[in-house]
Design a protein around this motif. Structure first.
Motif, short mmCIF file in Angstrom:
data_model
loop_
_atom_site.label_atom_id
_atom_site.label_comp_id
_atom_site.label_asym_id
_atom_site.label_seq_id
_atom_site.Cartn_x
_atom_site.Cartn_y
_atom_site.Cartn_z
N THR A 185 -92.32 46.47 9.53
CA THR A 185 -93.35 47.02 10.60
C THR A 185 -92.52 48.42 11.13
O THR A 185 -93.04 49.52 10.63
CB THR A 185 -94.86 46.85 10.07
OG1 THR A 185 -95.27 46.16 9.61
CG2 THR A 185 -95.65 47.81 10.85
N GLU A 186 -91.78 47.40 11.74
CA GLU A 186 -91.77 48.82 12.78
C GLU A 186 -90.06 49.53 12.43
O GLU A 186 -90.04 50.34 13.57
CB GLU A 186 -91.46 47.82 14.35
CG GLU A 186 -90.51 48.44 15.65
CD GLU A 186 -90.63 47.65 16.71
OE1 GLU A 186 -90.23 48.41 18.05
OE2 GLU A 186 -91.47 46.84 17.01
N ARG A 227 -93.75 41.79 11.78
CA ARG A 227 -93.14 43.70 13.38
C ARG A 227 -91.97 43.56 12.72
O ARG A 227 -91.88 45.04 12.78
CB ARG A 227 -93.23 42.19 13.92
CG ARG A 227 -93.03 43.03 14.95
CD ARG A 227 -92.97 42.31 16.74
NE ARG A 227 -91.97 42.07 16.43
CZ ARG A 227 -90.43 42.60 16.93
NH1 ARG A 227 -90.89 43.69 16.97
NH2 ARG A 227 -89.31 41.02 17.08
N GLU A 239 -90.64 54.81 7.15
CA GLU A 239 -91.82 55.80 7.63
C GLU A 239 -92.03 54.42 8.91
O GLU A 239 -92.89 55.66 9.62
CB GLU A 239 -93.14 56.45 7.21
CG GLU A 239 -92.54 57.72 5.77
CD GLU A 239 -92.00 59.17 6.35
OE1 GLU A 239 -92.47 59.17 8.01
OE2 GLU A 239 -91.27 59.37 6.19
N ALA A 240 -91.64 54.31 9.30
CA ALA A 240 -91.41 53.33 10.11
C ALA A 240 -91.55 53.93 11.59
O ALA A 240 -90.90 54.35 11.70
CB ALA A 240 -90.64 51.89 9.75
N PRO A 241 -92.25 53.08 12.62
CA PRO A 241 -91.83 54.42 14.08
C PRO A 241 -90.58 54.30 14.31
O PRO A 241 -90.18 55.50 14.92
CB PRO A 241 -93.25 53.80 14.72
CG PRO A 241 -93.37 51.97 14.20
CD PRO A 241 -93.21 52.19 12.61
N LYS A 242 -89.49 53.16 13.95
CA LYS A 242 -88.39 53.27 14.47
C LYS A 242 -87.61 52.55 13.10
O LYS A 242 -86.66 51.76 12.84
CB LYS A 242 -88.15 51.85 15.65
CG LYS A 242 -88.66 52.39 17.82
CD LYS A 242 -88.71 51.56 18.34
CE LYS A 242 -89.44 51.54 19.17
NZ LYS A 242 -89.71 50.12 20.14
N GLN A 243 -87.63 53.41 12.39
CA GLN A 243 -87.05 53.93 11.26
C GLN A 243 -85.60 53.24 11.21
O GLN A 243 -84.86 54.61 11.79
CB GLN A 243 -86.94 54.57 10.42
CG GLN A 243 -86.88 54.14 8.47
CD GLN A 243 -87.20 54.89 7.51
OE1 GLN A 243 -88.07 55.58 7.69
NE2 GLN A 243 -86.45 55.26 6.78
N GLU A 274 -83.40 52.75 18.38
CA GLU A 274 -84.00 52.06 16.88
C GLU A 274 -82.77 50.59 16.83
O GLU A 274 -82.51 49.31 16.35
CB GLU A 274 -84.38 52.93 15.83
CG GLU A 274 -83.56 53.20 15.14
CD GLU A 274 -83.07 55.25 15.84
OE1 GLU A 274 -82.15 55.78 14.92
OE2 GLU A 274 -83.22 55.03 16.72
N TYR A 332 -80.53 59.42 21.13
CA TYR A 332 -82.13 59.34 19.99
C TYR A 332 -81.91 58.25 18.59
O TYR A 332 -82.21 58.22 17.92
CB TYR A 332 -82.24 60.44 19.34
CG TYR A 332 -83.29 62.06 20.70
CD1 TYR A 332 -84.29 61.03 21.41
CD2 TYR A 332 -82.08 62.70 20.85
CE1 TYR A 332 -84.56 62.46 22.38
CE2 TYR A 332 -82.34 63.50 21.94
CZ TYR A 332 -84.16 63.36 22.43
OH TYR A 332 -84.22 64.14 23.64
#
Length: 160
Positions: free
Chosen positions: A92-93, A89, A98-102, A63, A60
């Motif tokens: 943000t990513e 991009r 709280e980025a989706p793949k921080q 990222e 997990y």
């Protein structure tokens, strides 16, 4: 770990890599033993990158490699509009809170990137990329070398 769970990713990697990448003269997984020499050896090979990514997915923490790879591609950009789009991009990513793949970077590095994201340059993510590289080299890479995924690749390479 269940041997079927190990063998499946190894088989999938063999199907994916068969004859595809230039980092090896033959089947890219045949020389996988060289990946244990350094993280740089692993990361300079597409098959090594994909294998590490597969391992990190199981932990997990995918990222980390995704961010590192995005930064490598970002540094190759030639046009300002493309740089701005790509920087936003990546931000943000991976970087914004709280980025989706921080990614796990210190608050000062995150704040510095945030402050400068409106005027990105090719070095915008260098500090964060170095931090993630260091994390992978010191933490993820040693575990990857001991992992069932890598050990399965080595065993499979010995059979080839």
């Amino acid at each position: 770990m269940d041997s079927d769970r190990v063998e499946q990713p190894v088989k999938e990697l063999n199907v994916i890599f068969k004859g595809r990448f230039c980092c090896f003269s033959k089947d890219p997984l045949v020389d996988a033993d060289t990946w244990s020499e350094s993280i740089d050896k692993l990361l300079t090979c597409k098959a090594g990158q994909a294998s590490l990514q597969e391992f990190l997915r199981t932990e997990y923490s995918e990222e980390n490699i995704l961010f590192w790879l995005a930064c490598e591609e970002y540094k190759k950009i030639k046009s300002t509009p493309e740089m701005i789009t790509s920087a936003n991009r990546i931000y943000t990513e991976f970087v914004q809170v709280e980025a989706p793949k921080q990614i796990n970077i210190d608050c000062n590095t995150r704040a510095n990137i945030t402050k400068n994201i409106s005027q990105p340059n090719l070095n915008s993510f260098d500090t964060a990329q170095r931090l993630i590289y260091s994390l992978m080299a010191r933490d993820c890479y040693p575990r990857f070398l001991k992992s069932d995924i890598y050990q399965g690749i080595l065993r499979n390479g010995d059979k080839g």
